[in-house]
Enzyme design. Structure first.
Site, PDB file in Angstrom:
ATOM      1  N   ARG A  47       2.700  23.342  25.133  1.00  0.00           N
ATOM      2  CA  ARG A  47       2.338  21.971  24.727  1.00  0.00           C
ATOM      3  C   ARG A  47       2.097  21.913  23.224  1.00  0.00           C
ATOM      4  O   ARG A  47       2.436  20.947  22.553  1.00  0.00           O
ATOM      5  CB  ARG A  47       1.106  21.476  25.521  1.00  0.00           C
ATOM      6  CG  ARG A  47       0.558  20.155  25.012  1.00  0.00           C
ATOM      7  CD  ARG A  47      -0.252  19.344  26.040  1.00  0.00           C
ATOM      8  NE  ARG A  47      -1.059  20.132  26.946  1.00  0.00           N
ATOM      9  CZ  ARG A  47      -2.190  20.770  26.615  1.00  0.00           C
ATOM     10  NH1 ARG A  47      -2.651  20.717  25.381  1.00  0.00           N
ATOM     11  NH2 ARG A  47      -2.852  21.461  27.514  1.00  0.00           N
ATOM     12  N   TYR A  99      13.213  -4.210  21.388  1.00  0.00           N
ATOM     13  CA  TYR A  99      13.474  -3.597  22.687  1.00  0.00           C
ATOM     14  C   TYR A  99      12.380  -4.065  23.664  1.00  0.00           C
ATOM     15  O   TYR A  99      11.187  -4.025  23.344  1.00  0.00           O
ATOM     16  CB  TYR A  99      13.481  -2.068  22.563  1.00  0.00           C
ATOM     17  CG  TYR A  99      13.456  -1.381  23.894  1.00  0.00           C
ATOM     18  CD1 TYR A  99      14.434  -1.653  24.844  1.00  0.00           C
ATOM     19  CD2 TYR A  99      12.446  -0.500  24.236  1.00  0.00           C
ATOM     20  CE1 TYR A  99      14.407  -1.048  26.090  1.00  0.00           C
ATOM     21  CE2 TYR A  99      12.411   0.108  25.480  1.00  0.00           C
ATOM     22  CZ  TYR A  99      13.388  -0.179  26.402  1.00  0.00           C
ATOM     23  OH  TYR A  99      13.354   0.403  27.639  1.00  0.00           O
ATOM     24  N   ASP A 169      12.102   1.726  13.859  1.00  0.00           N
ATOM     25  CA  ASP A 169      12.828   2.269  15.014  1.00  0.00           C
ATOM     26  C   ASP A 169      14.292   2.389  14.592  1.00  0.00           C
ATOM     27  O   ASP A 169      14.974   1.380  14.404  1.00  0.00           O
ATOM     28  CB  ASP A 169      12.654   1.326  16.216  1.00  0.00           C
ATOM     29  CG  ASP A 169      13.365   1.839  17.472  1.00  0.00           C
ATOM     30  OD1 ASP A 169      14.369   2.572  17.345  1.00  0.00           O
ATOM     31  OD2 ASP A 169      12.911   1.492  18.584  1.00  0.00           O
ATOM     32  N   LYS A 194      19.472   7.939  23.162  1.00  0.00           N
ATOM     33  CA  LYS A 194      20.657   7.160  22.809  1.00  0.00           C
ATOM     34  C   LYS A 194      21.602   7.989  21.937  1.00  0.00           C
ATOM     35  O   LYS A 194      22.075   9.021  22.372  1.00  0.00           O
ATOM     36  CB  LYS A 194      20.199   5.851  22.153  1.00  0.00           C
ATOM     37  CG  LYS A 194      19.058   5.151  22.901  1.00  0.00           C
ATOM     38  CD  LYS A 194      19.457   4.759  24.300  1.00  0.00           C
ATOM     39  CE  LYS A 194      18.598   3.807  25.021  1.00  0.00           C
ATOM     40  NZ  LYS A 194      17.361   4.033  25.592  1.00  0.00           N
TER      41      LYS A 194
HETATM   42  N1  PLP Z   1      13.788   1.792  21.074  1.00  0.00           N
HETATM   43  C1  PLP Z   1      14.986   1.225  21.331  1.00  0.00           C
HETATM   44  C2  PLP Z   1      15.677   0.463  20.261  1.00  0.00           C
HETATM   45  C3  PLP Z   1      15.550   1.355  22.613  1.00  0.00           C
HETATM   46  O1  PLP Z   1      16.740   0.784  22.874  1.00  0.00           O
HETATM   47  C4  PLP Z   1      14.850   2.088  23.616  1.00  0.00           C
HETATM   48  C5  PLP Z   1      15.379   2.282  24.986  1.00  0.00           C
HETATM   49  O2  PLP Z   1      16.173   1.603  25.521  1.00  0.00           O
HETATM   50  C6  PLP Z   1      13.607   2.639  23.302  1.00  0.00           C
HETATM   51  C7  PLP Z   1      13.123   2.489  22.025  1.00  0.00           C
HETATM   52  C8  PLP Z   1      12.820   3.409  24.336  1.00  0.00           C
HETATM   53  O3  PLP Z   1      13.355   4.690  24.493  1.00  0.00           O
HETATM   54  P1  PLP Z   1      13.341   5.542  25.864  1.00  0.00           P
HETATM   55  O4  PLP Z   1      14.121   4.780  26.858  1.00  0.00           O
HETATM   56  O5  PLP Z   1      13.979   6.822  25.428  1.00  0.00           O
HETATM   57  O6  PLP Z   1      11.918   5.705  26.257  1.00  0.00           O
END
Ligand code: PLP
Length: 361
Positions: A47, A99, A169, A194
């Site tokens: 961890r 998101y 992000d 992604k």
């Molecule tokens: N940020 C964006 C722009 C996303 O498209 C997503 C997921 O679809 C996330 C964060 C969240 O990521 P995760 O699905 O890996 O938890």
């Protein structure tokens, strides 16, 4: 410092001095033998630190041109980790078009009084909303799914003048098209699920910073609460990263061809595409046709996610953005006639023929 292509291709190589293995070993061990009382190899418990995770973190920091990276169990845990280093009651200015999962967590935290959010639709609105009271500015650029771009450098200068921290992000563009730390951002987060891993088979997140104080807090929280990336997934992410640039370039080339087709299609009302990357949103002329379009596609898979080698089609209304109330969605242009495409690396001609057929029905 090597060029991006070299850093990516060399992700994890020659990291095992004991055997000289070229590819990184996967260290599944959760605990580590101490050579003697009072001594540590630098690894004690997984961890806290794991060699495979540490190896992928090195590449992640290098490609974002940052000093530190932390690999987490998901994009959401990366976002939560980043926010939780800030005090209770912190005031956040965020882009409205977010998101849906981020919005869901922000909304919960607002109800608890943990954070307070002000949402803005455009860059100008965001700049106007940043005041001396603002603690955090949160940007997804391009936004999801409306593909609005924000000028990170411009917003960051204003935020810093007012004493606010900027979190970006960077999931949609990845470091191939944007390195927010070099534009002044304080913290970068990713859903590494992604583009970074790229094959729709790893759930992962990343938090990146060059601020030592933030890193120490992030690391302390990671070790305390444990949303770490597993050794196996750390390896999978490392392997995906090697082809990030090739995949991104192929997706962009395909996306540009698909956009050219969509813009000419009478079944399409509007195409939202920022010019690069593999993400396209479009609004259909006849919303009633959406189930037919989705059901008749064969090359595109109807699924919620993005950034993989396989092309996907998503209906944000019922999938990624279902947690945002429909009146709120409509108020900023995320209408129920919008479909989102994640363009993969197939032949553009096959993607276009698939869309052409589905949109003609
Ligand atoms: N940020 C964006 C722009 C996303 O498209 C997503 C997921 O679809 C996330 C964060 C969240 O990521 P995760 O699905 O890996 O938890």
């Amino acid at each position: 410092e090597y060029q991006l292509e070299t850093i990516l291709a060399h992700a994890g190589i020659n990291s095992d001095e004991a055997t000289g293995a070229l590819a990184s070993p996967i260290h599944f061990s959760t605990t580590y033998q101490h050579p003697e009382f009072g001594h540590s190899t630098g690894f004690d418990y997984t961890r806290t630190k794991n060699p495979t995770r540490a190896t992928v973190e090195k590449t992640l920091a290098a490609i974002e041109k940052a000093d530190y990276a932390i690999a987490t169990s998901s994009g959401m845990s990366a976002i939560v980790l980043a926010f939780e280093i800030f005090p209770v009651g912190s005031k956040v200015v965020a882009a409205r078009d977010l998101y849906g999962g981020s919005f869901r967590w922000f909304n919960d935290k607002e109800k608890e009084g943990r954070f307070f959010f002000e949402y803005t639709n455009t860059e100008d609105e965001m700049i106007a909303a940043i005041t001396d009271d603002t603690d955090i500015v949160y940007i997804e650029t391009p936004t999801n799914p409306l593909m609005i771009e924000f000028d990170i450098e411009k917003v960051t200068k204003i935020a810093h003048d007012k004493g606010a921290v900027v979190i970006v992000d960077n999931t949609f563009y990845s470091p191939i098209y944007q390195t927010p730390i070099t534009q002044g951002a304080d913290i970068v987060v990713h859903s590494a699920t992604k583009y970074l891993s790229g094959h729709n088979d790893v759930l992962a997140g990343v938090v990146v910073t060059s601020n030592q104080e933030f890193y120490d807090k992030l690391y302390y929280n990671l070790n305390t609460t444990g949303p770490t990336l597993s050794p196996f997934d750390s390896y999978m992410l490392m392997r995906g990263l090697k082809t990030l640039k090739l995949r991104m370039e192929a997706s962009t080339a395909n996306a540009q061809e698909v956009v050219a087709f969509l813009e000419k299609s009478p079944a399409v009302k509007e195409v939202l595409y920022p010019g690069k990357g593999g993400m396209i949103s479009f609004k259909v002329a006849n919303q009633d046709k959406i189930p037919t379009i989705i059901n008749s596609l064969k090359v595109f898979t109807f699924a919620e996610s993005l950034g993989g080698v396989e092309s996907l089609i998503t209906y944000p209304t019922t999938q990624t953005h279902a947690d945002i109330p429909s009146d709120v969605r409509a108020s900023y242009g995320l209408t129920d006639d919008l479909l989102r495409l994640s363009i993969g690396i197939e032949a553009a001609q096959d993607l276009i023929a698939d869309l052409e057929n589905a949109l003609s029905l």
